[in-house]
Design an enzyme around this catalytic site. Structure first.
Site, PDB file in Angstrom:
ATOM      1  N   ASN A  39      -1.846  -4.265   0.160  1.00 52.42           N
ATOM      2  CA  ASN A  39      -3.063  -3.856   0.852  1.00 52.42           C
ATOM      3  C   ASN A  39      -3.878  -5.118   1.147  1.00 52.42           C
ATOM      4  OD1 ASN A  39      -5.967  -2.950   1.130  1.00 52.42           O
ATOM      5  ND2 ASN A  39      -4.941  -0.971   0.986  1.00 52.42           N
ATOM      6  N   HIS A  40      -4.482  -5.165   2.306  1.00 54.87           N
ATOM      7  CA  HIS A  40      -5.172  -6.365   2.765  1.00 54.87           C
ATOM      8  C   HIS A  40      -6.636  -6.470   2.321  1.00 54.87           C
ATOM      9  CE1 HIS A  40      -1.774  -7.283   5.308  1.00 54.87           C
ATOM     10  NE2 HIS A  40      -1.867  -6.130   5.917  1.00 54.87           N
TER      11      HIS A  40
END
Length: 167
Positions: A39-40
């Site tokens: 996840n960024h």
């Protein structure tokens, strides 16, 4: 399977509320917001407000968000969902976003992390004065799943830069 979100992360310094929809399976197992290393979210926050490298310890990440006046929560308190996809969410029960905003009136903006978060916020609380009097933005999901418009980290980072102007 019924899943439940986490308590909010916020304090008296918080100016911006980032709302997810519901944590993914890996995050739920770990009990940590945006735990999935793909996840960024943490990479985006650390790039915008730090040196670009997220600290490995979760408590340090939470302290980093709070130091930078960022609160975290989810639009959904509980729902039925198998897996991690927002598209699989059924029977969503909303979190009390207006209540959180009354508790932390200094929060001036809400950023929805993806379409589902935004849709649930608008459906359940869009007309409430606590939400309506704040700036609400819908930004691309920080999920690692690419979309036609947001292929990867560089595209998402560019879209998320706007949060610096909200603090």
């Amino acid at each position: 399977m019924i899943v439940h979100s986490f308590p909010p992360v916020a304090d008296s310094r918080s100016k911006l509320l980032i709302l997810g929809s519901m944590p993914g399976t890996a995050s739920l197992r770990a009990g940590q917001y945006y735990w999935n290393p793909r996840n960024h979210m943490w990479a985006i926050l650390y790039t915008l407000f730090g040196d670009g490298v997220p600290e490995p310890e979760y408590d340090s990440r939470i302290a980093f968000a709070l130091r930078n006046r960022i609160a975290l929560w989810d639009s959904i308190a509980a729902c039925e969902r198998e897996g991690s996809l927002d598209a699989d969410i059924k029977d969503a029960v909303p979190n009390d976003i207006p209540g959180l905003l009354r508790q932390y009136p200094q929060i001036g903006a809400i950023v929805c992390n993806g379409n589902k978060s935004f849709a649930e916020l608008q459906k359940h609380h869009g007309a409430s004065p606590e939400v309506a009097e704040r700036q609400v933005l819908k930004l691309p999901s920080t999920s690692p799943v690419p979309t036609p418009r947001y292929r990867g980290f560089p595209d998402k980072l560019e879209a998320w830069r706007v949060i610096k102007d909200l603090l």
